[in-house]
Structures are given as C-alpha cells and as structure tokens.
Design an enzyme around this catalytic site. Structure first.
Site, short mmCIF file in Angstrom:
data_model
loop_
_atom_site.label_atom_id
_atom_site.label_comp_id
_atom_site.label_asym_id
_atom_site.label_seq_id
_atom_site.Cartn_x
_atom_site.Cartn_y
_atom_site.Cartn_z
N HIS A 1 -8.16 0.86 -1.46
CA HIS A 1 -7.84 -0.12 -2.50
C HIS A 1 -9.11 -0.78 -3.07
O HIS A 1 -9.17 -1.99 -3.23
CB HIS A 1 -6.85 -1.16 -1.98
CG HIS A 1 -5.55 -0.56 -1.59
ND1 HIS A 1 -4.66 -0.06 -2.51
CD2 HIS A 1 -5.00 -0.33 -0.36
CE1 HIS A 1 -3.61 0.45 -1.88
NE2 HIS A 1 -3.79 0.31 -0.58
N SER B 1 0.83 -1.20 0.00
CA SER B 1 0.00 0.00 0.00
C SER B 1 0.87 1.26 0.00
O SER B 1 1.69 1.43 -0.92
CB SER B 1 -0.96 -0.03 1.19
OG SER B 1 -1.91 1.02 1.12
#
Length: 300
Positions: free
Chosen positions: A191, A86
């Site tokens: 996400h 991430s």
C-alpha cells in the site's frame, strides 16, 4: 434504524487450520474451500512457512473470509453494507455482488503474485507507529523520503511502509517524537509506491474484466467512500494507503452501528472499537464466535 456491516479481514491473521470447524460443519464453507484444493490443503495442513508467503497468504485469506461470510448467510443473516481491509476488500466486493467468487479468486491470485514480485524486486518493510497523531507520522515520512503512510488503522495507530535502509532512522524519529514503531511480520512495503508496478499490472489485468453492480453499499480502501469505478479502485488499492479509520467513520455517519468481522482473527474488531467505542462489534472465525454473533443478532 440500526444498520449492520460485514467487515472482511486482510493479510496477517492466517494460521494453519483456520476455520477448520466451519469446514467440517457447514457444506457452504466446504464448497468454498474445496473450490481450490491446493489452497485448502495448505490451510488445513500447512506448513506455516508456506502459508506465510504472500502468493499463498492472500488466496488462503480470501477463502477463509468468504467461508465465514457464507456460514452467516446460511444461518439467516445478511448485512446491509460491506468493507474489507487490504486483501479483504476483494471478498467484500464478492459478498456485495460486484463480482463472482471465481472472478474474485482469479483477481486475488493475480494480485498476490504481482505484489510478491514487487516485494522481491524492491524490498521494503512496514512498521506500526503507535501513540502519535497522524500528522506527526506523515511529517516524519516526508522527512525520510522513502517512507509512506500505508494503513490509517485507528486513532494513534498508523502503519508506515519504508525502504529497508531507512527503517532504523524511522524508528529513531518515531521514538524521538514520543511514539513507538513496531516492525510488522510482512514480506513487503504494501500500500505504498513500492507497489507501483503491481498496481500497473492490476490495471492491465482488470482492463478486459466486467463487473456487476453491488447490491449494498461497498466501501473502498483508497477513498473511504462507497464504490465508484471498480477497475480504478481495485488497481489503485494496491499502492494507495488503506483509509480504514476514515472508512469506519464514514460508515458510522451513514448509519452503520454494528460491525461483524468475517475471517480469522479479531484485528478489525479491535480497530473499530478504538475508532468508535459506542459501536457494537463481534466476529465470525469459528463455531464459537459464530454462535456468539448469532446470539447477539437475535437480541437486536
């Protein structure tokens, strides 16, 4: 031949005072933290409630990750490959030479602001779904409509992003399938399509930026492959699933057998061990873990 990769931690492991002993003992760590006095002071003194806000968390994690990597470099170690989870993909890209620290920090701040805007506008939450095959979790998500696989962490662990009003139904479906859904302490449904506006804003921000060529294999969250077009990957990463399990599997297939996690916590270390029990795994987050890692590297 043995190959070592550096892995950069993402959001979720931050704490007040993280990496403070590295800051005190290494000039390279001080230089990184001091590049943003406001973020440095928040890391060192808190308050925790402020540090937990997305717009602050991401810059803080970026500086901490990069500082941990810097002390490894100053200690004479350089990895042969890199990946980040991430937010961690950005310090990984910086470490690999794709962009400068200043470029990367500007990108992190923009990313954090746009993701927080999406969270405030669209809401959403995230659950770690345990004990189920990915295909089962994917099927549950499709049945709910507003739930999406977000982080493919390791076998038996897939994080799902969903709308607030289908969170209860997700938990029921997971439980009914023999799994367990644990709500994560995050401020949005990252996400996933909930971040589409942030991805568009990132694409616009990146349009006029130029990047270098990575000096080592750098693996992308969105594809689990070695980097291609950085503008497309860095924008798309925001609203695409993190393919972490596949990334580590591909790195192992490419010859990497040792993984060092740079940054607060040991989350990635634990995931790598679950993906490949034969891999050598260690981390650097403070002086003690640095000493342990350097001792391990000397024995190789």
């Amino acid at each position: 031949m043995s190959k070592i990769a550096l892995l950069f931690a993402g959001q979720g492991a931050q704490s007040v005072g993280m990496c403070s002993d590295l800051y005190e003992h290494f000039a390279c760590a001080r230089e990184i933290f001091d590049s943003s006095p406001e973020t440095r002071d928040m890391i060192m003194a808190g308050p925790k409630e402020l540090l937990d806000v997305t717009i602050n968390t991401q810059p803080a994690m970026f500086l901490a990750d990069l500082a941990c990597a810097a002390v490894l470099t100053e200690s004479g170690f350089r990895a042969q490959g890199a990946a980040g989870f991430s937010l961690g993909e950005i310090p990984a890209a910086c470490y690999a030479g794709l962009m400068t620290q200043a470029q990367a920090f500007d990108l992190v701040k923009h990313r954090a602001a746009k993701m927080q805007e999406c969270s405030e506008k669209r809401g959403g939450c995230m659950f770690a779904v345990l004990k189920l095959d990915d295909i089962v979790v994917e099927s549950i998500c499709r049945s709910l409509g507003q739930a999406y696989p977000a982080n493919y962490n390791c076998p038996g662990q897939l994080v799902v992003a969903c709308a607030d009003d289908c969170a209860e139904k997700l938990q029921q479906e997971v439980s009914g399938s023999g799994g367990k859904a644990l709500k994560l302490a995050v401020s949005g449904a990252f996400h996933s399509p909930f971040m589409d506006d942030a991805a568009k804003a990132m694409a616009a921000f990146l349009e006029s930026r130029s990047f270098g060529q990575p000096g080592m294999p750098l693996y992308a969250n969105a594809t689990a492959q070695v980097y291609g077009d950085p503008k497309e990957l860095l924008a798309g990463q925001v609203n695409s699933p993190v393919l972490w399990r596949m990334t580590i599997e591909n790195m192992i297939a490419d010859g990497f057998d040792t993984f060092i996690e740079a940054g607060p916590g040991k989350t990635l270390s634990g995931l790598v061990r679950k993906i490949c029990s034969d891999a050598t795994v260690c981390n650097v987050s403070d002086l003690a873990s640095l000493a342990h890692t350097l001792e391990m590297l000397e024995k190789r």
